[in-house]
Design a protein around this motif. Structure first.
Motif, mmCIF file in Angstrom:
data_model
loop_
_atom_site.group_PDB
_atom_site.id
_atom_site.type_symbol
_atom_site.label_atom_id
_atom_site.label_comp_id
_atom_site.label_asym_id
_atom_site.label_seq_id
_atom_site.Cartn_x
_atom_site.Cartn_y
_atom_site.Cartn_z
ATOM 1 N N TYR A 33 -49.382 -80.239 22.683
ATOM 2 C CA TYR A 33 -49.049 -79.242 21.671
ATOM 3 C C TYR A 33 -49.741 -79.583 20.352
ATOM 4 C CZ TYR A 33 -46.160 -76.297 18.636
ATOM 5 O OH TYR A 33 -45.725 -75.371 17.727
ATOM 6 N N ALA A 34 -49.677 -80.843 19.944
ATOM 7 C CA ALA A 34 -50.303 -81.274 18.694
ATOM 8 C C ALA A 34 -51.812 -81.069 18.754
ATOM 9 C CB ALA A 34 -49.975 -82.730 18.416
ATOM 10 N N TYR A 35 -52.423 -81.436 19.873
ATOM 11 C CA TYR A 35 -53.865 -81.250 20.040
ATOM 12 C C TYR A 35 -54.242 -79.779 19.901
ATOM 13 C CZ TYR A 35 -58.471 -81.271 22.204
ATOM 14 O OH TYR A 35 -59.808 -81.103 22.453
ATOM 15 N N GLU A 36 -53.519 -78.917 20.598
ATOM 16 C CA GLU A 36 -53.812 -77.480 20.564
ATOM 17 C C GLU A 36 -53.544 -76.888 19.181
ATOM 18 O OE1 GLU A 36 -52.474 -73.355 22.795
ATOM 19 O OE2 GLU A 36 -51.967 -75.273 23.721
ATOM 20 N N ALA A 37 -52.467 -77.299 18.540
ATOM 21 C CA ALA A 37 -52.127 -76.774 17.217
ATOM 22 C C ALA A 37 -53.183 -77.152 16.185
ATOM 23 C CB ALA A 37 -50.759 -77.287 16.782
ATOM 24 N N ILE A 38 -53.633 -78.391 16.203
ATOM 25 C CA ILE A 38 -54.639 -78.843 15.239
ATOM 26 C C ILE A 38 -55.990 -78.191 15.532
ATOM 27 C CG2 ILE A 38 -55.925 -80.869 14.436
ATOM 28 C CD1 ILE A 38 -53.247 -82.428 14.839
ATOM 29 N N THR A 39 -56.332 -78.046 16.803
ATOM 30 C CA THR A 39 -57.582 -77.395 17.162
ATOM 31 C C THR A 39 -57.577 -75.925 16.750
ATOM 32 O OG1 THR A 39 -57.822 -78.889 19.043
ATOM 33 C CG2 THR A 39 -59.142 -76.894 19.079
ATOM 34 N N TYR A 48 -48.617 -79.718 10.508
ATOM 35 C CA TYR A 48 -47.240 -79.314 10.195
ATOM 36 C C TYR A 48 -46.523 -78.849 11.459
ATOM 37 C CZ TYR A 48 -43.431 -76.326 8.685
ATOM 38 O OH TYR A 48 -42.200 -75.723 8.548
ATOM 39 N N LEU A 49 -47.173 -78.012 12.259
ATOM 40 C CA LEU A 49 -46.559 -77.529 13.499
ATOM 41 C C LEU A 49 -46.281 -78.684 14.461
ATOM 42 C CD1 LEU A 49 -48.717 -74.331 14.116
ATOM 43 C CD2 LEU A 49 -46.306 -74.392 13.463
ATOM 44 N N GLY A 64 -37.807 -76.977 26.806
ATOM 45 C CA GLY A 64 -38.280 -75.788 27.503
ATOM 46 C C GLY A 64 -39.717 -75.461 27.137
ATOM 47 N N PHE A 65 -40.119 -74.239 27.445
ATOM 48 C CA PHE A 65 -41.481 -73.782 27.167
ATOM 49 C C PHE A 65 -41.597 -73.422 25.694
ATOM 50 C CE2 PHE A 65 -44.763 -70.406 27.186
ATOM 51 C CZ PHE A 65 -45.836 -71.208 27.561
ATOM 52 N N ASP A 66 -42.554 -74.037 24.997
ATOM 53 C CA ASP A 66 -42.729 -73.832 23.565
ATOM 54 C C ASP A 66 -44.231 -73.844 23.254
ATOM 55 O OD1 ASP A 66 -42.288 -73.609 20.816
ATOM 56 O OD2 ASP A 66 -41.988 -75.758 20.568
ATOM 57 N N PRO A 67 -44.906 -72.700 23.397
ATOM 58 C CA PRO A 67 -46.354 -72.678 23.153
ATOM 59 C C PRO A 67 -46.690 -72.693 21.668
ATOM 60 C CG PRO A 67 -45.582 -70.486 23.652
ATOM 61 C CD PRO A 67 -44.400 -71.417 23.822
ATOM 62 N N VAL A 68 -47.923 -73.022 21.364
ATOM 63 C CA VAL A 68 -48.417 -72.987 19.979
ATOM 64 C C VAL A 68 -48.517 -71.528 19.550
ATOM 65 C CG1 VAL A 68 -50.379 -73.525 18.491
ATOM 66 C CG2 VAL A 68 -49.720 -75.108 20.292
ATOM 67 N N PRO A 69 -47.967 -71.191 18.354
ATOM 68 C CA PRO A 69 -48.054 -69.787 17.901
ATOM 69 C C PRO A 69 -49.470 -69.391 17.536
ATOM 70 C CG PRO A 69 -47.003 -71.181 16.236
ATOM 71 C CD PRO A 69 -47.259 -72.035 17.430
#
Length: 69
Positions: A33-39, A48-49, A64-69
Motif C-alpha cells: 500500500y505504501a509503495y503504491e501510494a507513494i508511486t 501521509y496515506l 480487510g480490503f483497503d485500496p489506495v484512493p
C-alpha cells in the motif's frame, strides 16, 4: 525524496519482511500500500496515506480490503 522512500520500502520487503510472520490485516499489505501510494501520489501525500494506513494496522481494527484512493 520519493526515491528514498521507495528504496526503504523495497529494502523492508526484501530483507526484513521475510524474517517476520505475516501479520498485516489488510489487502494489499501495508508495505505494498505504501509503495503504491507513494508511486501514485508522490512523497508527501503518499507518505501521509501510508502512515495513516500503518496506524490502522493493529489487532483492534478489523482490516480487510483497503485500496489506495
Amino acid at each position: 525524496m520519493r526515491r528514498i522512500l521507495i528504496g526503504l520500502i523495497l529494502f523492508y520487503q526484501k530483507y526484513i519482511s521475510p524474517l517476520t510472520p505475516p501479520t498485516c490485516r489488510f489487502a494489499p499489505t501495508c508495505s505494498h500500500y505504501a509503495y503504491e501510494a507513494i508511486t501514485k501520489h508522490g512523497a508527501a501525500k503518499g507518505g501521509y496515506l501510508a502512515i495513516k494506513r500503518i496506524l490502522k494496522c493493529h489487532p483492534f481494527h478489523r482490516g480487510g480490503f483497503d485500496p489506495v484512493p
